[in-house]
Design a protein around this motif. Structure first.
Motif, mmCIF file in Angstrom:
data_model
loop_
_atom_site.group_PDB
_atom_site.id
_atom_site.type_symbol
_atom_site.label_atom_id
_atom_site.label_comp_id
_atom_site.label_asym_id
_atom_site.label_seq_id
_atom_site.Cartn_x
_atom_site.Cartn_y
_atom_site.Cartn_z
ATOM 1 N N PHE A 26 0.839 -1.201 0.000
ATOM 2 C CA PHE A 26 0.000 0.000 0.000
ATOM 3 C C PHE A 26 0.876 1.253 0.000
ATOM 4 C CE2 PHE A 26 -3.178 -3.040 1.308
ATOM 5 C CZ PHE A 26 -4.374 -2.511 0.835
ATOM 6 N N LEU B 291 -3.897 4.786 5.902
ATOM 7 C CA LEU B 291 -3.493 3.417 5.582
ATOM 8 C C LEU B 291 -4.400 2.414 6.293
ATOM 9 C CD1 LEU B 291 -1.552 1.380 4.309
ATOM 10 C CD2 LEU B 291 -0.017 1.747 6.253
ATOM 11 N N TYR C 104 -10.064 -2.845 2.094
ATOM 12 C CA TYR C 104 -9.648 -4.003 1.306
ATOM 13 C C TYR C 104 -10.087 -5.298 1.998
ATOM 14 C CZ TYR C 104 -6.781 -7.702 -0.646
ATOM 15 O OH TYR C 104 -6.370 -8.885 -1.208
ATOM 16 N N THR D 284 -3.114 -3.476 -5.030
ATOM 17 C CA THR D 284 -2.331 -2.243 -4.840
ATOM 18 C C THR D 284 -1.697 -1.775 -6.149
ATOM 19 O OG1 THR D 284 -0.464 -3.582 -4.031
ATOM 20 C CG2 THR D 284 -1.905 -2.575 -2.373
ATOM 21 N N VAL E 199 -8.317 3.641 -3.647
ATOM 22 C CA VAL E 199 -8.795 2.390 -3.055
ATOM 23 C C VAL E 199 -10.313 2.309 -3.149
ATOM 24 C CG1 VAL E 199 -9.042 1.115 -0.886
ATOM 25 C CG2 VAL E 199 -6.830 2.099 -1.503
#
Length: 294
Positions: free
Chosen positions: A47, A59, A66, A82, A95
């Motif tokens: 990531f 993060l 995810y 990623t 994302v």
């Protein structure tokens, strides 16, 4: 590398202190505490390499999203996912876009119903800070039953006293994605708490890396001619590149260290591909590099 560097700007995490058992552990364990499963710590670097994850709260949100999407049949490995995020520009928005593209509407709705960023943040802060520091800095009661001491207490210092003494020959500054209060704890621990407030740019002070605003601001305050910026991520190297474009009257050099998420020969290659001026085993090699170039 420019032979006349007069200003050294430092990232904190992975440069001055080792955060493998603090911030990165907090990312993994926060998602596990909230959602019952998480990724391995080694997966986090993928990531980071995708860009846009200088802030570890962001993060954490991305890893949680995810994880929830994978549970709903996302069907992409961390590496493949990623890579797609990186190709989409990196960061949390990418994302979200990739998840939205890969899940059907019903699965997407279930994921977003369960995804609670604020709860993830407060759990992260309690794990990282510990109960006492949480009450002090967050000004509230922690969300979990009492925990062990905070992971922040498990951050080995990487900057050796002799290195700090040598670097004090230069104008010094810090650009970090940490909240200011957490940056202050680390800077006191490593002996950099003498820096004036305007030389320390933290999360609250503007856009995060790789935006060059903070780095340029430190350079301006130092009246710098040539700036060395030392970091542990590809975003840090890109920040120096972006600063050269934003502030062409000064020279900016990005230097990577192998004490963060990027390590060994693969890490060195990634730094070089990103345009790093130099790659060092640790911050403690910087004085010799600067001496050799002088």
């Amino acid at each position: 590398m420019s032979p006349d560097a007069d200003t050294v700007v430092l990232d904190v995490d992975g440069v001055l202190v080792d955060v493998a058992d603090s911030y990165r552990r907090a990312v993994v364990e926060s998602v596990e505490r909230v959602h019952g499963e998480s990724l391995d710590r080694d997966d986090l670097q993928q990531f980071k390499d995708a860009g846009g994850f200088n802030n570890d709260w962001t993060l954490t949100y991305a890893v949680a999203l995810y994880t929830l999407a994978y549970r709903e049949g996302l069907g992409r490995s961390v590496e493949t996912f990623t890579d797609t995020v990186a190709a989409s520009g990196g960061g949390l928005e990418a994302v979200e876009a990739v998840v939205a593209d890969l899940l059907d509407p019903d699965a997407r709705e279930r994921v977003y119903d369960e995804w609670d960023r604020e709860h993830l943040r407060t759990v992260f802060q309690q794990l990282y800070l510990g109960d006492e520091r949480y009450r002090e800095l967050e000004e509230g009661e922690p969300p979990l039953a009492s925990t062990r001491r905070g992971f922040i207490e498990d951050e080995p210092v990487l900057l050796q006293p002799g290195t700090l003494e040598a670097l004090r020959e230069y104008e010094l500054g810090v650009v970090t994605g940490r909240p200011r209060a957490e940056a202050a704890i680390a800077l006191e621990r490593v002996g950099l708490d003498f820096l004036p407030e305007e030389r320390v740019h933290a999360m609250e002070d503007g856009p995060g890396k790789p935006d060059p605003t903070a780095l340029v601001a430190v350079a301006e305050d130092a009246d710098a001619g040539s700036v060395v910026f030392v970091g542990d991520t590809l975003d840090d190297i890109e920040t120096a590149t972006n600063a050269r474009e934003a502030d062409p009257d000064r020279d900016y050099q990005g230097i990577g260290v192998l004490t963060g998420g990027l390590t060994g020969a693969p890490g060195r290659r990634k730094y070089e591909q990103q345009g790093a001026t130099a790659v060092l085993d640790s911050i403690n090699d910087l004085p010799d590099l600067l001496d050799d170039e002088a």
